[in-house]
Write an enzyme that holds these catalytic residues in place. Structure first.
Site, PDB file in Angstrom:
ATOM      1  N   ASP A 152     -12.649  38.294   9.176  1.00  0.00           N
ATOM      2  CA  ASP A 152     -11.727  38.849  10.161  1.00  0.00           C
ATOM      3  C   ASP A 152     -10.472  39.297   9.415  1.00  0.00           C
ATOM      4  O   ASP A 152     -10.229  38.872   8.273  1.00  0.00           O
ATOM      5  CB  ASP A 152     -11.404  37.778  11.202  1.00  0.00           C
ATOM      6  CG  ASP A 152     -10.426  38.269  12.248  1.00  0.00           C
ATOM      7  OD1 ASP A 152     -10.589  39.405  12.729  1.00  0.00           O
ATOM      8  OD2 ASP A 152      -9.484  37.526  12.572  1.00  0.00           O
ATOM      9  N   ASP A 166     -10.448  33.044  12.287  1.00  0.00           N
ATOM     10  CA  ASP A 166      -9.474  32.033  12.701  1.00  0.00           C
ATOM     11  C   ASP A 166      -9.264  31.951  14.200  1.00  0.00           C
ATOM     12  O   ASP A 166      -8.531  31.096  14.676  1.00  0.00           O
ATOM     13  CB  ASP A 166      -8.116  32.301  12.031  1.00  0.00           C
ATOM     14  CG  ASP A 166      -7.328  33.406  12.731  1.00  0.00           C
ATOM     15  OD1 ASP A 166      -7.963  34.393  13.156  1.00  0.00           O
ATOM     16  OD2 ASP A 166      -6.103  33.281  12.851  1.00  0.00           O
ATOM     17  N   ASP A 169     -13.633  34.755  17.045  1.00  0.00           N
ATOM     18  CA  ASP A 169     -14.477  34.675  15.847  1.00  0.00           C
ATOM     19  C   ASP A 169     -15.536  33.577  15.944  1.00  0.00           C
ATOM     20  O   ASP A 169     -16.453  33.533  15.123  1.00  0.00           O
ATOM     21  CB  ASP A 169     -13.614  34.407  14.600  1.00  0.00           C
ATOM     22  CG  ASP A 169     -12.616  35.516  14.335  1.00  0.00           C
ATOM     23  OD1 ASP A 169     -12.998  36.689  14.503  1.00  0.00           O
ATOM     24  OD2 ASP A 169     -11.466  35.222  13.971  1.00  0.00           O
TER      25      ASP A 169
END
Length: 772
Positions: free
Chosen positions: A307, A504, A508
């Site tokens: 990410d 995080d 996700d």
């Protein structure tokens, strides 16, 4: 029961072996045999269950040889050998359980965050009902701070200000006007608003994320452990050797002796010890690895998917620049903005106040503060009305200098927080979510560690995503990704390689669960992503992932080395037993000796790979910290160089000459002494930990270029002072020097911070190992 059963089994088998030994020393052989028989029988029962469980999964594990040897020792009356094998088997299972037991992945935090109740309005009456009772077309009232319970559309007359970071990972608030869709799971960051439900809770976005995570977790392929892979060829070889020995000699005892020395304790003990050692070492650098299987898979992963926001970037905006209207000083703009923003809890407000305080500014306390969600904050400050936030379209069109500021923000992929005094825009604060300082060096380390593809998945726009990818040298970028898109991308990569996914946020969590190995940035990230992950980075440092990769590869190498060495020694002992040179009891003792040797070798995983260690002496760390702090101080001054060039563009007048004089003073009194001190003190000190003086050679060349441009600017300044004005033929070269020097210094600072300053505590030193 497993966490309790396996240690209990170990304790019972050890007690039986010890009890038998005491009875044997006391001369009571019959009692000794009873103790050893009891220990053997106690071990046989769970061992048979383990074999059956493996068969149900269509695998033959390492436990089959142990079961055959345990039964064989009872048949031929070698009870001591059986008790020894029982201890080895039970101890190995307990170690393996300690290394591979996963924390629960039921996504408890994700489910707990889901709204349980909703405010439904019928006519003028508002009632709180279970979220499951909300139907399509119901009107739902969402109050400030609440999580939106169902998907819907904003009703007319309202503007919803939403924090969508839980779904997209992006920090800036968004506005949704009348008729625009709102997804469940986002947080109401503004005032109360109403929406008309377009889906039930079960069919809404947030419930879909939960199902995605659970489905991805359930469909993850079971881990094939290192020991089982080696057992695939060692097991038939051991059985064939025992069978041949029995057929040729006609002695069942000889076959049992072969099985005893073939009992794969190097697989049962040494490999788990190496993996447990790796888990222990990883925990000391802020990496919690939840299973030995995850460590093994991390050790040979080839594709890394990440990410962006909060993973590759800090996830916290910082002030990039201060833009001021003509006739206004940037420092005054920042002081006004920070004074007013003291009343706001927003993440952008925090960044502005932090920047002002870091510059040593004294802030005034505003009064009559009123915050309009999604628009900004207005307050009275020293008799003037000051607002910080967005500008209306008519104001943007009326002010000519504003267009330049907007263009600057677009070029930098940054956000603007406008500062207005009595309704007139006076300046803007440029904010941006910066890259993590360790990110570029970490990407290089990860490629060196074995990753072949580095991919970024982000909910952000394509432009800032491509910029981050270019800086980090990533192989592929997927922008504007929903949680479902991320899962699909991870699954596509996982079809042909071992994948690692790093994230995080709650958005996700499904992708983390779908990857072979999920890694959560857990220091500030959502608990749900940590629950779905195999590995959690407990410190807010991306370079810990590279540390974990180094530890995983070293631990796996030691585990393989220990297992192979143990099996080779076992093969030699099997040959000796097959020809009758090793009776079962002596074979069991020899096998114990082999175990001790390979376990001692496996414990080397605690120390880490010396080739990857970067041991920075304390004196060098002190220097790094000193120059790092100076960077933080000087970084705020770099804008003065660009502002001087901007002043010169506006006109070569007295103001430009004075700005040039101040800029040259900054260069000669602050920046050049800093660079010369780095050259004289820091770079020689870095030669030892970096194992080469060439590692800083390019930085030394940059220092020379900074000196050259500074001297060139000084020559221009002296000529301009002689004529009391900047000459026309100087302007073009001065602009090239100033803009070039500004860009060079920013790049130089970034390179030093990424390559050198991250060494201050990025790896364990030998002394820290000893303390650990």
């Amino acid at each position: 029961m497993r966490p309790l059963a396996e240690p209990a089994l170990t304790a019972v088998t050890v007690a039986a072996l010890a009890g038998g030994g005491i009875a044997w020393l006391a001369g009571n052989r019959a009692l000794a045999d009873l103790f050893w028989i009891a220990g053997t029988v106690v071990a046989i029962v769970p061992a048979v269950w383990w074999v059956l469980a493996a068969l149900l999964r269509r695998r033959l594990g390492v436990d089959l040889i142990a079961v055959l040897s345990l039964v064989g020792t009872l048949v031929v009356g070698e009870y001591l050998a059986g008790a020894l094998i029982a201890v080895m088997l039970a101890g190995g299972r307990a170690l393996d359980a300690a290394a591979t037991r996963r924390a629960t992945r039921d996504l408890t935090a994700l489910l707990q965050r889901a709204p349980r109740f909703a405010r439904r309005r019928v006519g003028e009456e508002i009632s709180v009902v279970p979220v499951g009772e909300i139907h399509v077309d119901d009107i739902v009232v969402v109050t400030p701070g609440e999580v939106v319970p169902v998907d819907g559309r904003v009703l007319s007359g309202a503007v919803a200000v939403l924090d969508e970071s839980a779904l997209t990972g992006e920090a800036p608030l968004v506005e949704r006007g009348a008729g625009e869709p709102v997804r469940s799971g986002v947080v109401n960051a503004g005032g109360s608003f109403e929406l008309r439900a377009t889906a039930t809770a079960e069919d809404s976005t947030y419930a879909g994320i939960v199902r995605l995570a659970q489905q991805a977790d359930a469909e993850s392929a079971p881990l094939v452990r290192l020991a089982d892979r080696y057992a695939a060829f060692f097991l038939p070889l051991a059985l064939a050797t025992a069978g041949v020995a029995w057929l040729i000699s006609g002695s069942l005892t000889r076959a049992v002796a072969v099985l005893v020395v073939a009992t794969p304790c190097p697989l049962l003990l040494a490999a788990p010890v190496a993996i447990v050692s790796g888990l222990s070492r990883a925990s000391r650098v802020g990496v919690v690895i939840r299973s030995g299987g995850a460590l093994e898979n991390l050790g040979h992963a080839k594709t890394l998917m990440m990410d962006k926001t909060g993973t590759l970037t800090m996830g916290r905006p910082v002030v990039l620049d201060i833009l001021a209207a003509p006739g206004t000083e940037p420092e005054e703009i920042l002081r006004l903005a920070a004074s007013v923003e003291q009343l706001s809890p927003h993440v952008l407000a925090e960044a502005i106040v932090t920047e002002a305080l870091s510059r040593g500014m004294t802030l005034a306390m505003p009064t009559d503060g009123v915050e309009e969600p999604g628009r900004g904050l207005t307050a009275t400050l020293q008799g003037r009305q000051v607002s910080v936030g967005k500008l209306s379209d008519d104001v943007l069109a009326a002010e000519s200098w504003v267009q330049g500021a907007l263009n600057r923000a677009r070029l930098d992929n940054a956000a603007l927080s406008w500062v207005c005094v009595d309704g007139v825009p006076k300046g803007a604060v440029v904010l941006r979510d910066p890259l993590r300082r360790q990110a570029p060096r970490t990407m290089r380390r990860l490629r060196e560690a074995g990753f072949r593809r580095l991919i970024m998945l982000t909910g952000d726009r394509a432009e800032p995503a491509r910029e981050v990818a270019a800086v980090l040298g990533l192989d592929e970028v997927y922008a504007q990704q929903s949680p479902a898109d991320k899962v699909a991308a991870v699954r596509a990569e996982s079809e042909h390689t071992v994948t690692v996914m790093v994230g995080d946020g709650i958005n996700d969590a499904p992708a983390l669960a779908a990857a072979t190995v999920g890694v959560a940035m857990g220091a500030r990230g959502a608990t749900a992503s940590s629950e779905a992950a195999d590995i959690v980075l407990t410190t807010d440092r991306l370079d810990r992932l590279a540390d974990a990769m180094d530890i995983a590869r070293w631990s796996r190498r030691i585990a393989v080395q220990s297992a192979v060495t143990g099996m080779v020694l076992s093969l030699v002992a099997m040959a000796a037993a097959a020809v009758g040179w090793l009776p079962p009891a002596l074979g069991a003792l020899l096998q114990e000796g082999i175990d001790v040797a390979v376990i001692l070798n496996a414990l080397r995983a605690l120390r880490g790979d010396p080739k990857t260690a970067v041991n920075v002496p304390e004196e060098t760390q002190t220097l790094l910290q000193r120059f790092d702090a100076e960077h933080d101080t000087l970084r705020t001054s770099l804008g003065q160089i660009r502002e001087t060039a901007d002043e010169l563009v506006r006109g070569a007048d007295d103001a430009a000459l004075q700005a040039l004089d101040r800029c040259y003073t900054l260069l000669t009194d602050e920046i050049l002494p800093h660079e010369l001190a780095e050259e004289a003190l820091l770079y020689p000190a870095l030669a030892e930990p970096l194992r080469s003086s060439e590692a800083t050679a390019t930085m030394s060349r940059t220092h020379a270029e900074i000196q050259r441009l500074t001297d060139r600017i000084g020559t221009h300044l002296r000529r301009a002072q002689q004529h009391n004005a900047i000459q026309d033929d100087q302007i073009e070269d001065l602009l090239a020097c100033l803009y070039g020097l500004h860009a060079l210094l920013r790049l130089h600072f970034a390179q030093e911070e990424e390559s050198y300053f991250t060494l201050t505590d990025s790896t364990l030193t030998d002394s820290e190992d000893a303390e650990g």
